[in-house]
Motif scaffolding. Sequence first.
Motif: not given
Length: 254
Positions: A14-31, A86-91
Amino acid sequence: ETKRKFLACEMCRYPIVEAKDFIVERAGVWAKAVYAYELDVLDREAWCYSATNPSANRFDVIRTDPGIAETSVAVSGVPTTDHSWFPDFAWQMASCAACDSHLGWAFSPAVAPEGEASSSKPSSAPAPVDTKESNSEGPNSVREESDSKEGKERASANSPGGTGLAFFGLIVTRMRPRLMDEKELKVLEEKRSQIRQRSSSFEVKMGQLRGILNRLPTSAASIFYPAIRAMSHRPTLRLDIDNILEASLQVPQL
């Protein structure tokens, strides 16, 4: 007719996502648990995040726009910041809207208790208790029980129509490239309910199998539980396993 390029669910296509839906900016992470690298996906450069959970399972995750929840991804479980990559985000858990295969996680802004600022560090609170079985695939290796009325209501609160998701973190290896035209998309959408029914049938059979094992002595049943967990969480095995369960459950029980 021009075809569109998707990443499709590895299990049901089943189709999930297209390239236009990617968030290309780099996110802050738990290193401590994540490192980021650039990856070409569907002919578009985007940041991918190699993330490891407490069970030492590693996932390559790409961030996508939350709008795909309206068509291709279902969200379940109660939001938690435990071991959030991803700090400050709940999953929460994210699965294929057609077959319910686990595809990744939905992330929403963490809501701090009134009077407290949101912490930039992952929560050190104990992982939530799972009422079914442990799942080594979540950020904190626990899958929430989302089948209850309360679980579904709390999950829906963070849908696009609720308080708002920030992004999805989808596992790249759980999807495969697929070209589709509008006619194919329409046909597949009509078949989505059939795919979901097949997935539900699989879960029913797995429940029956667990019931059989629960009637065995613990020493005998425990041998099978690692296989049960593997069968539950590896989408590529589900079709073969479904056929095996169909045959084995026809055997008269002692």
